[in-house]
Design an enzyme around this catalytic site. Structure first.
Site: not given
Ligand code: NAD
Length: 257
Positions: A157, A164
């Site tokens: 990720y 994020k």
């Protein structure tokens, strides 16, 4: 009664029928909202126009969130057609595939900049332009989409997790500043779902299986389930909720070993 009747919403982030933003658009339309959908680049225009044919005459406009002029034009059109805006759904995210495939410490300066610009700064840029249109309606609701990779490490990720984290922090700063104008700002942190964006994440199948094995609900989530939570946050039921990151992930986030 449909909870978004008479409301006007801008939805950024529809790419195809699997997009979380598309499920939210369908749910918002079913709740009576008038919608503005955007597409990123000519490549996705046809997809979005075909999908939008299922809705009741939405306004469809180009919007690449790295392009200030396109964003200005979107809000000019909304102002001309509707005179105001009640909600904004932000579902845009991007990171270079190479940066998701190699170790995080090898992330390039340009890859980092691009991921943070498209996936986090764009919320600020879209919100800034939405504020006057929401003020003219006496308030509004802004929603973005995040993932647990903001606070926990998921292999693969990488820079998107960092983006994020910036996005969720932006939610809190925006919510603090815009609350006095009755504009709420929230995020939904969704469990993993097979979408175009997810296809860039190495090891995504393993992440999905881990949720099936370990989430309290022993399954992954569907886009329409995220959309139901979105309607709560966008509509009157969520009127006292702001600065929140709502987990819609079958409870996975609560689990330790
Ligand atoms: P998706 O690929 O359908 O949506 C991502 C959208 O971002 C696309 O519509 C794409 O056009 C848009 N986008 C990318 N660069 C852009 C740019 N420069 N300008 C404008 N738009 C741009 O995938 P999705 O999974 O529905 O993603 C929507 C949001 O949900 C993203 O923020 C994603 O990180 C988040 N999310 C996804 C998952 C998942 O597992 N799929 C889980 C949690 C959160």
């Amino acid at each position: 009664m449909a909870v978004l009747t008479g409301k006007v919403g801008l939805i950024v982030g529809v790419a195809n029928k699997r997009s979380i933003a598309w499920a939210i658009a369908q749910a918002a339309a079913a709740e009576g909202a008038s919608l503005v959908l955007t597409y990123q680049g000519e490549r996705l225009e046809e997809n979005v126009r075909e999908l939008a044919a299922e809705l009741d005459n939405p306004l469809i406009l180009p919007c690449d969130v790295t392009d200030d002029e396109q964003m200005d034009a979107v809000y000019r059109e909304i102002s001309a057609r509707f005179g105001g805006l009640d909600f904004l759904v932000h579902g845009a995210a991007f990171a270079d595939r190479e940066d998701l495939a190699r170790p995080f410490y090898e992330t390039s300066r340009e890859g980092f900049r691009k991921a943070l610009d498209i996936s986090a700064y764009s919320l600020v840029a879209l919100t800034r332009r939405a504020v006057p249109l929401m003020e003219s309606r006496g308030g509004g609701s802004i929603l973005t989409l995040s993932y647990l990779g903001s606070t926990r490490v998921f292999q693969g990720y990488n820079v998107m997790g960092v983006a994020k984290a910036a996005l969720e922090s932006s939610v809190r700063y925006l919510a603090a500043e815009l609350g006095p104008k009755s504009i709420r700002v929230n995020a939904i942190s969704a469990g993993p779902i097979r979408t175009l964006a997810a296809s860039g994440i190495t090891g995504f199948s393993t992440i999905l299986q881990t949720y099936r094995d370990r989430a309290p609900l022993r399954r992954t989530v569907e886009t329409d389930e995220v959309a139901d939570a979105a309607i709560f946050l966008l509509g009157p039921a969520g009127r006292a909720v702001t600065a929140e990151v709502l987990m819609v992930d079958g409870g996975f986030h609560a689990m330790g070993v």
